[in-house]
Design an enzyme around this catalytic site. Structure first.
Site, PDB file in Angstrom:
ATOM      1  N   ASP A 180       0.644  -1.130  -0.004  1.00 47.55           N
ATOM      2  CA  ASP A 180      -0.062   0.042   0.049  1.00 47.55           C
ATOM      3  C   ASP A 180       0.851   1.295  -0.019  1.00 47.55           C
ATOM      4  O   ASP A 180       0.539   2.183   0.700  1.00 47.55           O
ATOM      5  CB  ASP A 180      -0.944  -0.029   1.188  1.00 47.55           C
ATOM      6  N   GLU A 213     -11.426   0.193  -4.353  1.00 53.12           N
ATOM      7  CA  GLU A 213     -10.892   0.501  -3.277  1.00 53.12           C
ATOM      8  C   GLU A 213      -9.591   1.450  -3.757  1.00 53.12           C
ATOM      9  O   GLU A 213      -9.276   1.577  -4.745  1.00 53.12           O
ATOM     10  CB  GLU A 213     -10.309  -0.690  -2.205  1.00 53.12           C
TER      11      GLU A 213
END
Length: 355
Positions: free
Chosen positions: A35, A252
């Protein structure tokens, strides 16, 4: 974990794809990172990452976290990678922020982001509170790599996951956030968490898709200046993308950057494993879908950031080259380029197609 070279096979026997087929190699191999949120502070690249852990089985599916999904992603602290050039030597900064030091957080510190204003660095992060709901917190530091000190409560009105903070040319700051399924966006109606809400997307294939959320931040960067609103992603005819449009609709991992005066919203499509993007004239949208930034990587999840550094653009992303396990990822970087009309040239994370 041993360092990986272009001619050296990964040490993990479960990896099936030869290392030479990957477009890029992991930035670090001493720990698992995912991430990536890349920023330039004081002329240096800083990449804020979640920290995957190998320890034990998935988190228990018990109250108040029952049926909340994502139990394999147990991350509980953050890591910062710093470098003076992409793919150059990387300094790993540990002990940035641990869940034990966040008074309101119970578990699962997922994808973070960072920002800077007036001598202070801000780390934004999602975590589940003690009621099982994802909220978004903020921590501060005087140094870009921390350590960061968390505020005692999450941001008022925050929910879901994947905060991404964009600072516009006029100094205004906006947070984009949201994620379906384990990210709980579908369990929040008007920001109110329903623990008994659907586990996945409840909308029909022809209904408008769930969209990311955006809220302008206050001048102190610590709270929302307004109630979060939906960010509309539309097709070439101006119609909102539908829930059944799995290769284009939002799932997302939203990210915002600006190029030649236009706003580029990029995001993960979830099950189709693409990083898609849409372009608009305002930080609030609407954004018109344009194509893909990144084709599917190895592993189920895909999460990215885009940053300009020394006149060139870079895409940071993650895959599972080292482990071949979706919950144990490694951050990478490659150059991103634009066509003359401002569209992004799609990146294939493999030099040659996988079998």
């Amino acid at each position: 974990m041993a360092a990986l070279g272009a001619a050296q096979a990964p040490a993990n026997d479960e990896v099936q794809t030869p290392a030479r087929q990957y477009l890029s190699q992991p930035l670090v191999t001493s720990l698992f990172t995912a991430d990536p949120a890349a920023h330039v502070f004081d002329g240096k690249l800083y990449v804020y990452t979640s920290h995957d852990t190998e320890e034990g089985p998935p988190l228990p599916d018990v109250e108040p976290f029952k049926n909340s999904e994502g139990g394999a992603f147990k991350m509980r602290d953050y890591v910062v990678l710093s470098m003076t050039r992409p793919n150059g030597p990387v300094q790993v900064h540990r002990n940035v922020l641990d869940i034990a030091d966040v008074p309101w957080a119970a578990r699962q510190m997922w994808a973070p982001d960072a920002a800077y204003r007036n001598g202070t660095y801000y780390l934004y992060f999602p975590a589940k509170d003690r009621a099982g709901a994802f909220r978004i917190g903020v921590a501060t530091s005087k140094q870009p790599a921390g350590p960061f000190k968390a505020r005692p409560q999450p941001i008022k009105g925050s929910f879901s996951i994947d905060p991404a903070v964009f600072v516009d040319d006029d100094g205004s700051s906006y947070m984009y956030f949201g994620g379906l399924s384990g990210g709980q966006l579908q369990k929040n109606v008007g920001g109110v968490y329903d623990p008994n809400g659907p586990a996945g997307d409840p909308r029909g294939p022809n209904e408008q898709a769930f969209m990311p959320q955006v809220a302008k931040l206050r001048g102190d960067m610590l709270e929302f200046a307004e109630k979060p609103r939906e960010v509309l992603i539309v097709d070439e005819y101006g119609k909102p993308l539908t829930s059944g449009d799995g290769t284009r609709r939002f799932f997302e991992a939203s990210w915002m950057h600006k190029y030649r005066g236009n706003y580029y919203l990029s995001y993960s499509t979830g099950g189709s494993h693409l990083i898609a993007y849409a372009v608009g004239k305002s930080p609030y949208g609407p954004f018109t879908y344009k194509g893909n930034v990144l084709l599917p990587v190895q592993g189920w999840t895909t999460h990215h950031s885009i940053v300009q550094y020394k006149g060139r653009w870079w895409l940071f992303y993650a895959d599972t080259q080292i482990s071949d396990k979706t919950w144990l990822r490694n951050v990478k970087v490659t150059e991103l380029t634009y066509n003359a009309d401002g569209t992004i040239r799609t990146i294939n994370p493999f030099v040659t197609p996988r079998d």
